[in-house]
Enzyme design. Structure first.
Site, PDB file in Angstrom:
ATOM      1  CE  LYS A  85      41.731  64.590  67.923  1.00  0.00           C
ATOM      2  NZ  LYS A  85      43.267  64.019  67.855  1.00  0.00           N
TER       3      LYS A  85
HETATM    4  O1  G3P Z   1      46.506  64.567  67.406  1.00  0.00           O
HETATM    5  C1  G3P Z   1      46.550  65.628  66.890  1.00  0.00           C
HETATM    6  C2  G3P Z   1      47.745  66.483  67.053  1.00  0.00           C
HETATM    7  O2  G3P Z   1      48.504  66.343  68.264  1.00  0.00           O
HETATM    8  C3  G3P Z   1      48.689  66.551  65.687  1.00  0.00           C
HETATM    9  O3  G3P Z   1      50.032  66.948  65.918  1.00  0.00           O
HETATM   10  O4  G3P Z   1      52.368  67.210  65.248  1.00  0.00           O
HETATM   11  O5  G3P Z   1      50.730  66.423  63.700  1.00  0.00           O
HETATM   12  O6  G3P Z   1      50.631  68.700  64.362  1.00  0.00           O
HETATM   13  P1  G3P Z   1      51.024  67.164  64.676  1.00  0.00           P
END
Ligand code: G3P
Length: 218
Positions: A85
């Site tokens: 990633k």
């Molecule tokens: O892994 C990346 C993503 O899904 C992050 O989510 O909730 O931290 O914006 P969030």
């Protein structure tokens, strides 16, 4: 549509994988930090790769392309199902191109616009991760972004997979599915919310009460 679990918690991953609910896992440095303890992050990645039969996104933390390629190459060597990633920056896309040319699968993350998604695809990204919830958080339209990327990729026959990320509730999932995202990554809480429906619980309760009234056993 593939469903990934967005966590680095190995016990959560085992539970969901054993129930056949997930096709892979995504992590990020914040999720890895939550489980860091005294352990070696490489051991955590290997345990995750062992727990799920599908792609596991492992994110680099270097900021320069050379450092990202170095970290990405090391991560990719940990297991066959690692996807490296990379952030959507100029260096991230340079690293994406370099890793792709070595046959390494990549997930370009922190995507917030359709042109960014096009540039990631041109760099050879296997997956693009548009962040729905974080756009909604600042008054944007996360779902509109998924729809735009779907249209751009379809217009130009691009095969980079759209991985809807930063999903905060089941409606995000419903919309990602109907728009045609290729994959979605969900935190465990949202994954189990998808299973639930009040009419399922109510119906089951009624079935069991009716059956009990017969006094019979199966
Ligand atoms: O892994 C990346 C993503 O899904 C992050 O989510 O909730 O931290 O914006 P969030």
């Amino acid at each position: 549509m593939k469903i990934f679990l967005d966590t680095a918690e190995v016990s959560e991953i085992r539970r969901a994988a054993d129930a056949g609910l997930i096709d892979g896992v995504t992590t990020n440095p914040s999720l890895m930090a939550k489980v860091a303890g005294d352990g070696d992050p490489q051991d955590t990645f290997m345990a995750i790769c062992d727990a799920v039969d599908g792609p596991v996104s492992a994110e680099v933390v270097a900021l320069d392309a050379e450092g990202m390629v170095e970290e990405g190459t090391r991560l990719a060597a940990l297991a066959d199902n690692i996807v490296v990633k990379l952030p959507l920056t100029e260096d991230g896309l340079r690293a994406c191109r370099a890793l792709t040319s070595k046959g390494v699968k990549t997930n370009v993350t922190l995507c917030f616009s359709a042109p960014q998604a096009l540039l990631a695809a041109k760099a050879g990204a296997t997956y693009i991760s548009p962040f729905i919830g974080r756009l909604d958080d600042i008054g944007g339209e996360g779902m509109e972004l998924i729809a735009q990327i779907r249209q751009v990729y379809d217009n130009y026959g691009i095969d980079t997979q759209i991985l809807a990320a930063s999903i905060r509730h089941p409606l995000h999932m419903v919309e990602s599915m109907t728009i045609g995202a290729d994959c979605a990554t969900l935190p465990p809480k949202v994954l189990y919310q998808l299973l639930k429906h009040p009419l399922t619980d109510k119906g089951l309760e009624a079935f069991l009460a009716d059956w009990k009234s017969t006094g019979k056993e199966l």
